[in-house]
Design an enzyme around this catalytic site. Structure first.
Site, PDB file in Angstrom:
ATOM      1  N   GLY A  38       0.801  -1.224   0.000  1.00  0.00           N
ATOM      2  CA  GLY A  38       0.000   0.000   0.000  1.00  0.00           C
ATOM      3  C   GLY A  38       0.830   1.268   0.000  1.00  0.00           C
ATOM      4  O   GLY A  38       0.565   2.199  -0.759  1.00  0.00           O
ATOM      5  N   CYS A 170      15.868   8.028  16.543  1.00  0.00           N
ATOM      6  CA  CYS A 170      15.669   6.923  15.593  1.00  0.00           C
ATOM      7  C   CYS A 170      14.298   6.309  15.867  1.00  0.00           C
ATOM      8  O   CYS A 170      13.600   6.700  16.802  1.00  0.00           O
ATOM      9  CB  CYS A 170      16.801   5.899  15.693  1.00  0.00           C
ATOM     10  SG  CYS A 170      16.653   4.696  17.028  1.00  0.00           S
ATOM     11  N   CYS A 187      -2.684  -4.617   8.279  1.00  0.00           N
ATOM     12  CA  CYS A 187      -3.904  -4.222   7.590  1.00  0.00           C
ATOM     13  C   CYS A 187      -4.807  -5.430   7.385  1.00  0.00           C
ATOM     14  O   CYS A 187      -6.020  -5.313   7.305  1.00  0.00           O
ATOM     15  CB  CYS A 187      -3.583  -3.597   6.233  1.00  0.00           C
ATOM     16  SG  CYS A 187      -2.775  -2.004   6.368  1.00  0.00           S
ATOM     17  N   CYS A 246      20.347   3.731  19.237  1.00  0.00           N
ATOM     18  CA  CYS A 246      21.192   4.900  18.975  1.00  0.00           C
ATOM     19  C   CYS A 246      21.728   5.550  20.243  1.00  0.00           C
ATOM     20  O   CYS A 246      22.471   6.527  20.165  1.00  0.00           O
ATOM     21  CB  CYS A 246      20.439   5.926  18.137  1.00  0.00           C
ATOM     22  SG  CYS A 246      19.151   6.809  19.046  1.00  0.00           S
TER      23      CYS A 246
END
Ligand SMILES: [Zn+2]
Length: 248
Positions: A38, A170, A187, A246
């Site tokens: 999508g 991040c 979905c 991070c």
């Protein structure tokens, strides 16, 4: 650029923020699009049409009938075909000058790290948390900016994570990993209204074009869209010093 390219991209070249130099940078750019569903459909189509020189499209899944309601890079004739191959063909139909590679496997581990390191920008168009964390970690390790999009039911969101920005968060700063699994994003289980993926995917393509061409300033923080009310919201996303990806 030859005369044909100048004409093809003229409506972008006339934009002060892009100009010839920005269009040349787009033509020299390489985007990795993970997921050709999508979100990946509008992303692949717009990036190819806009003149991004090289695209790598990765998806291991085959096109199913229930995908056609929103995954507009695929048509009735593509049922059963690999999504990356199908999206490649649609994007080449818009712009045969674009160099497009279809990766018909689930990108993970070393293959993911290599694909990310070879790209100038990565677009996360997947719908699994496990993929999202892996893509985020690979982008962080390679220092490649990540344009993340998500769409479910009537809700969409977008964020850009740029490891080159020392203050930048991040994906794992925004969504600390836990064991909630992949269910919440699917979905297939939750449903999604068709144009929502177009809206978020187009927003991702726009941010990638800005990053590649140097136009404007990259999106910061998190933008969310509620399709039922038509309202956008924007949130600051601080870097988490304790982030497992991070931080430290
Ligand atoms: Zn982080």
């Amino acid at each position: 650029m030859n005369d044909r390219a100048l004409l093809r991209y003229s409506r972008q070249i006339m934009l002060e923020a892009i100009d010839i130099e920005g269009q040349e940078r787009l033509l020299a750019g390489h985007a990795l699009v993970v997921g050709a569903g999508g979100l990946g459909s509008p992303v692949a189509l717009y990036l190819a049409a806009a003149g991004v020189g090289r695209l790598t499209l990765a998806d291991a899944d085959a096109v199913e009938l229930s995908n056609l309601q929103r995954q507009i890079a695929h048509g009735e004739a593509d049922l059963g075909r690999n999504k990356a191959a199908s999206a490649r063909e649609s994007a080449l139909g818009l712009n045969p000058e674009c160099r497009i590679e279809a990766v018909e496997t689930h990108l993970a581990g070393e293959a993911l790290a290599a694909a990310v390191a070879a790209a100038d920008v990565v677009l996360d168009c997947t719908d699994r948390f496990s993929s999202r964390y892996a893509i985020n970690a690979a982008c962080r390790a390679a220092g490649v900016p990540l344009v993340s999009g998500a769409a479910i039911r009537f809700s969409g969101q977008l964020a850009v994570f740029d490891p080159r920005d020392p203050e930048g968060p991040c994906y794992a700063c925004l969504y600390p990993p836990d064991d909630s699994g992949d269910e919440a994003l699917s979905c297939a289980e939750s449903g999604v209204v068709a144009p929502l993926v177009g809206l978020v995917g187009s927003f991702q393509a726009l941010e990638a074009i800005k990053l590649l061409s140097g136009a404007g300033t990259p999106h910061r923080g998190l933008s969310t869209f509620d399709g039922l009310t038509g309202q956008w919201r924007h949130f600051r996303v601080p870097r988490d010093p304790a982030c497992p990806v991070c931080g430290g």
